[in-house]
Scaffold this active site. Sequence first.
Site, short mmCIF file in Angstrom:
data_model
loop_
_atom_site.label_atom_id
_atom_site.label_comp_id
_atom_site.label_asym_id
_atom_site.label_seq_id
_atom_site.Cartn_x
_atom_site.Cartn_y
_atom_site.Cartn_z
N ASP A 194 0.68 -1.24 0.08
CA ASP A 194 0.01 0.19 -0.04
C ASP A 194 1.01 1.16 -0.09
O ASP A 194 0.81 2.30 0.67
CB ASP A 194 -0.82 -0.13 1.29
CG ASP A 194 -2.04 1.09 0.93
OD1 ASP A 194 -2.37 1.52 0.11
OD2 ASP A 194 -2.60 1.50 2.08
N ASP A 215 2.31 2.63 8.00
CA ASP A 215 1.11 1.53 7.67
C ASP A 215 1.55 0.24 6.91
O ASP A 215 1.00 -0.04 5.84
CB ASP A 215 0.24 2.62 6.65
CG ASP A 215 -1.25 2.16 6.84
OD1 ASP A 215 -1.35 1.31 7.91
OD2 ASP A 215 -1.80 2.77 6.03
N1 ATP Z 1 4.49 6.63 13.73
C1 ATP Z 1 4.03 7.70 13.58
N2 ATP Z 1 4.34 8.82 14.04
C2 ATP Z 1 3.60 9.90 13.62
N3 ATP Z 1 2.40 9.84 13.05
C3 ATP Z 1 1.92 8.81 12.68
C4 ATP Z 1 2.63 7.38 12.77
N4 ATP Z 1 1.64 6.62 12.53
C5 ATP Z 1 0.68 7.01 11.95
N5 ATP Z 1 0.76 8.56 11.91
C6 ATP Z 1 -0.35 9.51 11.72
O1 ATP Z 1 -1.45 8.72 11.47
C7 ATP Z 1 -1.94 8.84 9.99
C8 ATP Z 1 -2.47 7.52 9.78
O2 ATP Z 1 -1.42 6.39 9.95
P1 ATP Z 1 -1.70 5.08 8.99
O3 ATP Z 1 -1.75 5.31 7.67
O4 ATP Z 1 -0.70 4.18 9.80
O5 ATP Z 1 -3.19 4.76 9.52
P2 ATP Z 1 -4.48 4.29 8.75
O6 ATP Z 1 -5.40 3.50 9.56
O7 ATP Z 1 -3.96 3.66 7.43
O8 ATP Z 1 -5.10 5.50 8.35
P3 ATP Z 1 -5.79 6.15 7.11
O9 ATP Z 1 -6.76 5.18 6.79
O10 ATP Z 1 -6.05 7.53 7.08
O11 ATP Z 1 -4.70 5.67 5.82
C9 ATP Z 1 -0.72 9.18 9.34
O12 ATP Z 1 -0.96 9.83 8.01
C10 ATP Z 1 0.13 10.17 10.34
O13 ATP Z 1 -0.33 11.38 10.16
MG MG Z 2 -2.57 4.81 5.87
#
Ligand code: ATP
Ligand code: MG
Length: 266
Positions: A194, A215
Amino acid sequence: MQKRKTEPEKEFQEEREKRIKRFPEKKTSKTFDDVFDQETLNTIRRIATAGLIDKLEYVVSTGKEAYVFRAMDKAGNFRAVKIFKTITSKFHNMNQYLEGDKRFKNVPKEKKEIVKEWTKKEFKNLEKLSKANTNVPFPVGFKENVLVMEFINENGEACKTLKEKGVKDLQDAYEQITEFIARAFYISGLIHADLSEYNILVKEEKGKEKLFVIDVGQAVLKSHPKAEEFLKRDLKNIALYFSKKGLEKTEEEVRKDVRKLKEKMA
Ligand SMILES: Nc1ncnc2c1ncn2[C@@H]1O[C@H](COP(=O)(O)OP(=O)(O)OP(=O)(O)O)[C@@H](O)[C@H]1O
Ligand SMILES: [Mg+2]
């Protein structure tokens, strides 16, 4: 005709009304309702007791499948806490990433159990990728549907995504991403599956832009039956992003640039 209340029923009703007066229903936020079911609250308590975090501070992101919070541990380090939704999550899509991964042989049927496997998978993938020296958040720990990792931040604020922030040095960013794909593939044996500008964070460090890939829950081993399909999609997303920004690349060129790095990985 209204049914007369029996004595026990009446007593129960009165007791209930008294309780409601004592504990008026709190106007809980949507975030609270969405992620903090009783079991998740217990899990967070266990995570705190185990010392992975001390305080859960505030919500950073409310995604479809998970909410991400900033937290702090006892030593004052920021932590990212990713809480996967077990109640409202739509995990119809998860199976294709879990099944076919030989690390997860018996994929459970129940949604809540699938979510727990998924959390473990994201943690295991972060571990593998960290060992391969890729720029991913360092994994701190996990329990049930809650994952704790390094908080990628600038002055306490979560770093913005490549989509939101962009980069000044496109060539350097491209090299960092191809190196990520190569390290993940040749050293960890993983395909992100992804990879796009939405799952890359940009951190400015000593005047340089450092890209972090996040992610990684859906990342699969290269032995996965759909590995080539997922890799192709990742390469295409990267080619499209950089081409759009002015660094023309085809999917095949990205593939070649990744291959060229193979020797460097040995
Ligand atoms: N380790 C991290 N440090 C800082 N911010 C983070 C971190 N992990 C995630 N985030 C924040 O959270 C957001 C979403 O994280 P992630 O992509 O892992 O989750 P998701 O469930 O896939 O969310 P989405 O559906 O929005 O993609 C990131 O864009 C970032 O802003
Ligand atoms: Mg994401």
